[in-house]
Design an enzyme around this catalytic site. Structure first.
Site, PDB file in Angstrom:
ATOM      1  N   HIS A 142       2.557  -3.265  -5.996  1.00 33.32           N
ATOM      2  CA  HIS A 142       3.160  -4.773  -5.845  1.00 33.32           C
ATOM      3  C   HIS A 142       2.727  -5.603  -6.783  1.00 33.32           C
ATOM      4  O   HIS A 142       3.708  -6.437  -6.391  1.00 33.32           O
ATOM      5  CB  HIS A 142       1.190  -5.437  -5.522  1.00 33.32           C
ATOM      6  CG  HIS A 142       0.856  -4.679  -3.869  1.00 33.32           C
ATOM      7  ND1 HIS A 142       1.987  -4.846  -2.755  1.00 33.32           N
ATOM      8  CD2 HIS A 142       0.122  -3.938  -3.111  1.00 33.32           C
ATOM      9  CE1 HIS A 142       1.520  -4.002  -1.994  1.00 33.32           C
ATOM     10  NE2 HIS A 142       0.641  -3.569  -1.594  1.00 33.32           N
ATOM     11  N   GLU A 199       4.708  -3.350   2.143  1.00 34.78           N
ATOM     12  CA  GLU A 199       3.727  -2.169   1.691  1.00 34.78           C
ATOM     13  C   GLU A 199       4.624  -0.793   1.142  1.00 34.78           C
ATOM     14  O   GLU A 199       4.000  -0.217   0.698  1.00 34.78           O
ATOM     15  CB  GLU A 199       2.846  -2.877   2.971  1.00 34.78           C
ATOM     16  CG  GLU A 199       1.934  -3.033   3.083  1.00 34.78           C
ATOM     17  CD  GLU A 199       0.457  -2.560   1.840  1.00 34.78           C
ATOM     18  OE1 GLU A 199       0.253  -1.946   2.201  1.00 34.78           O
ATOM     19  OE2 GLU A 199       0.116  -4.476   1.100  1.00 34.78           O
ATOM     20  N   HIS A 208       1.123  -3.155   6.849  1.00 33.38           N
ATOM     21  CA  HIS A 208       0.559  -2.335   5.965  1.00 33.38           C
ATOM     22  C   HIS A 208       0.680  -1.136   7.345  1.00 33.38           C
ATOM     23  O   HIS A 208       0.707   0.480   7.247  1.00 33.38           O
ATOM     24  CB  HIS A 208      -1.453  -1.974   6.546  1.00 33.38           C
ATOM     25  CG  HIS A 208      -1.664  -2.538   5.294  1.00 33.38           C
ATOM     26  ND1 HIS A 208      -2.330  -3.743   5.222  1.00 33.38           N
ATOM     27  CD2 HIS A 208      -1.995  -2.370   3.919  1.00 33.38           C
ATOM     28  CE1 HIS A 208      -2.468  -5.088   4.486  1.00 33.38           C
ATOM     29  NE2 HIS A 208      -2.564  -3.122   3.201  1.00 33.38           N
ATOM     30  N   HIS A 222      -0.385   2.766  -6.064  1.00 33.80           N
ATOM     31  CA  HIS A 222       0.273   1.642  -4.715  1.00 33.80           C
ATOM     32  C   HIS A 222       0.401  -0.125  -5.524  1.00 33.80           C
ATOM     33  O   HIS A 222       0.896  -0.937  -4.989  1.00 33.80           O
ATOM     34  CB  HIS A 222      -0.390   1.754  -3.196  1.00 33.80           C
ATOM     35  CG  HIS A 222      -0.238   1.039  -2.353  1.00 33.80           C
ATOM     36  ND1 HIS A 222       0.244   1.439  -1.727  1.00 33.80           N
ATOM     37  CD2 HIS A 222      -0.807  -0.291  -2.803  1.00 33.80           C
ATOM     38  CE1 HIS A 222       0.177   0.623  -0.246  1.00 33.80           C
ATOM     39  NE2 HIS A 222      -0.217  -0.873  -1.119  1.00 33.80           N
ATOM     40  N   GLU A 223      -0.996  -0.429  -5.785  1.00 37.98           N
ATOM     41  CA  GLU A 223      -1.969  -1.255  -6.247  1.00 37.98           C
ATOM     42  C   GLU A 223      -0.389  -1.546  -6.912  1.00 37.98           C
ATOM     43  O   GLU A 223      -0.472  -3.151  -7.288  1.00 37.98           O
ATOM     44  CB  GLU A 223      -2.725  -1.669  -6.464  1.00 37.98           C
ATOM     45  CG  GLU A 223      -3.999  -1.055  -5.424  1.00 37.98           C
ATOM     46  CD  GLU A 223      -3.762  -1.409  -4.211  1.00 37.98           C
ATOM     47  OE1 GLU A 223      -3.356  -3.258  -4.678  1.00 37.98           O
ATOM     48  OE2 GLU A 223      -4.014  -1.354  -2.905  1.00 37.98           O
TER      49      GLU A 223
END
Length: 683
Positions: free
Chosen positions: A377, A397, A461, A373-374
């Protein structure tokens, strides 16, 4: 001396690459609790872009920038700066540009120029459609005042400000009814109460001093690691310091660094419970990392190294992308950030990942889907750069959730089977529930399953809900099913049935839209259009995949015709202005429909134009002749923007078209005023 790969492979065809993915990404099931280091195969796909090729593409794009500026009819004060280039297999190019005006950066001024094989402009996607013409770029509001406004905004958001840096920018306008404006963009450096670093961006109107928007550059998430078990890692053997041997003599020791030479030099460093600093590279003397216990500092470091490798391989093998920027360059990831820090984040300015150890330093936030996920980004920051607020922030997100889920599935790790629960193993809520549910986002109690006007006022989110839901439906369909031992259920708008196309094709469509058609201001209606274009590019406009994209968006309330503009030639219109009482009773405007046989459309388009100083105050309903009420817009205290200029789409197919249709508008809160300018119906 570097430790070299022991396995080599020939270039892979795409079909073979997918077969190898299960081996390259899979967990190595070994007894015990340690993580054994073992370099994984690093196939070099012919389609991957090298750093040199990427640099050449960027130079070529910049060389043609002046001609493109003229061709697009931009003003004399405007300049284009190339940001990215995507080249299709057939030679078509998609050149992403940033824009300046009179030397100032234009926020929301980015655009993508789609070129034919001969270099001709085929089409353009713009983050803002209105030409930029400012009377002056001199600010009436001083820089000091903008700094003060930004500090106050930071304090209200729980940020302890340490410094402010402001610059004049031009804020572009998406709508033709809103003018571009001069603004101050202030970046407030600081720290949140939980220890998360903050780089808060605050936009202040340079004429009035009004706060226009704010967002944090530090993108945070949550997780809980130590789930991966035995996995292969690639490390580097370096010259070790001289040590004292068993007989008192000096011997050369062995030392390994957690640095992956096969994947762009991805490196894991230890912050040693500091929130800031350069940290130290994680090292080991026997090349066996961690023991499965959080008490060993290496355990969470190995989890992150595995997560980086898994995500890199997924990007390379499935998406054909060579790292975050498609240039073969890795990144630094920090573990043991802060003390008791219960978060993980992507720092866009530094291009790093950071992971805390959780409550009491006993729950490292290093789960596989959190790392994916990170990391993702970074992908968004390197391509469309979706603004991290409003609807674009929710899509930002959702992109990370989608790719984090895809990476988790691709890993085939028996300790963490793939599913559509985000953070399902971390128990961050203390009751065994995940952070988010992609099959039914509303199960978290906050995220909506479907789009509604005003959703951009939610925390990003949660406004990600409809996009996550869309992705699940596109991949798996709307029929309840068991996945990874978990029952997934996915209720849809109007019980629309969606046929799933498979996760890989769903990801490829989203990735194509993200890198080729999304801009910084893409909202849900624009995301619908972009993914339909992406599906047509990849599979054809009459393909089952294209049809399922359309159905999946309808199933989450993003319908055809939904847009931020008004219909140009409506069937019926009421253009008599009507004042809206401030914090008062609802007003109603009517349209009479007569002589129209049969029922209304299942895609009845309702155009609404309202002038208002705080549109979040407004609730807007369409009332049909039989009394059926369609909620077009909810009130939202976080939506501080001006005006409503929107075309909504509703299913009125069960209602006779003839009769009196009413638009009901109510201002729910005091202090801001407005007027209903006009509204229309298009059957």
């Amino acid at each position: 001396m570097e430790r070299q790969d022991r396995t080599s492979t020939a270039p892979l065809s795409r079909a073979r690459a997918l077969a190898v993915a299960a081996v390259t990404l899979g967990a190595l099931a070994l007894p015990g609790g340690a993580i054994a280091a073992s370099p994984s195969p690093s196939p070099q796909d012919d389609q991957l872009t090298t750093a040199r090729e990427r640099a050449q593409l960027l130079r070529a794009g910049q060389t043609s920038a002046a001609a493109t500026t003229s061709r697009l009819g931009l003003g004399a004060a405007e300049r284009l700066v190339v940001a990215d280039v995507v080249v299709d297999d057939d030679g078509r190019r998609h050149v992403r540009y940033d824009r300046t005006y009179d030397g100032l950066r234009v926020l929301g001024g980015d655009l993508v120029v789609h070129q034919t094989r001969t270099g001709a402009v085929a089409s353009v996607d713009r983050a803002a459609g209105r030409p930029i013409r400012l009377a002056s770029t001199r600010a009436a509001v001083s820089e000091d005042r903008a700094d003060g406004v930004a500090r106050v905004a930071a304090e209200r958001l729980g940020v302890n400000p340490r410094g402010v840096d402001s610059e004049r920018v031009v804020l572009a306008a998406r709508s033709k009814t809103v003018k571009p404006r001069l603004a101050w963009e202030s970046v407030v450096g600081g720290q949140r109460e939980d220890g998360t670093p903050s780089r808060l961006h605050v936009l202040t109107d340079a004429s009035s001093g009004k706060t226009l928007a704010s967002w944090d550059e530090i993108h945070t998430g949550s997780g809980h690691g130590n789930y991966n078990g035995w996995v292969p890692l690639n490390t580097v053997q370096v010259t070790a310091p001289v040590v004292t041997g068993p007989n008192g003599g000096e011997e050369q020791g062995s030392l390994f660094e957690l640095r992956d030479t096969t994947r762009g030099q991805n490196t894991v460093l230890d912050r040693q419970h500091s929130y800031y600093g350069s940290g130290v590279v994680v090292t080991d003397t026997d090349d066996v990392w961690g023991d499965g216990d959080v008490a060993s500092p290496q355990t969470s470091a190995a989890d992150v190294a595995y997560g980086l490798a898994t995500t890199w391989d997924y990007y390379r093998i499935v998406l054909g992308r060579n790292g975050i920027k498609d240039d073969g360059v890795g990144l630094n990831a920090y573990v043991h950030v802060g003390s008791g820090y219960r978060n993980a984040y992507w720092d866009g300015a530094s291009g790093i990942l950071a992971f805390g150890d959780g409550a009491a330093n006993a729950h490292p936030l290093t789960a596989l889907d959190v790392v994916g996920h990170e990391y993702s980004h970074g992908l968004t920051a390197s391509t469309s750069r979706l603004q991290y607020y409003g609807e674009s922030g929710g899509l930002n997100e959702a992109t990370s959730d989608i790719l984090g889920t895809a990476v988790e599935f691709a890993a085939y790790n028996g300790n963490d089977p793939g599913d559509y629960r985000v953070g399902e193993l971390i128990d961050i809520n203390g009751d065994g529930t995940p952070l988010r549910y992609q099959d039914q986002p509303s199960r978290d109690g906050i995220s909506p399953d479907s789009w509604y006007d005003g959703i951009g006022g939610l925390d990003v989110h949660y406004s990600s809900g409809p996009a996550n839901h869309f992705f699940y439906l596109l991949a798996e369909g709307s029929t309840p099913k068991e996945i990874g031992g978990i029952l997934h259920e996915s209720p849809t708008e109007r019980n629309i049935v969606v046929q799933g196309i498979g996760r890989e094709d769903a990801v490829r469509i989203w990735y194509r839209a993200l890198t080729t058609y999304f801009t910084s201001t893409t909202d849900y209606p624009a995301a619908r259009d972009a993914t339909l274009r992406a599906a047509a590019d990849l599979f054809g406009p009459e393909s089952p995949q294209h049809h399922s994209v359309d159905r999946a968006w309808r199933a989450v309330g993003v319908n055809p015709g939904l847009s931020g503009t008004l219909p140009e030639n409506p069937d019926y219109e009421n253009a008599d202005p009507m004042d809206i009482p401030d914090g008062g009773e609802a007003v109603e405007s009517t349209i009479e429909v007569s002589g129209r046989a049969g029922n209304a459309s299942d895609e009845l388009k309702v155009g609404v134009a309202v002038t208002h100083t705080y549109r979040g105050d407004l609730v807007i309903d369409l009332v049909a002749p039989d009394g059926t009420t369609f909620r077009l817009k909810r009130s939202n205290g976080m939506d501080s923007a001006d005006d409503v200029r929107r075309t909504y789409s509703v299913d009125a197919s069960s209602i006779p078209a003839d009769g009196t249709w009413r638009l009901r508008v109510q201002d729910m809160f005091p202090w801001d005023t407005g007027r209903l300018d006009r509204w229309s119906l298009t059957f």
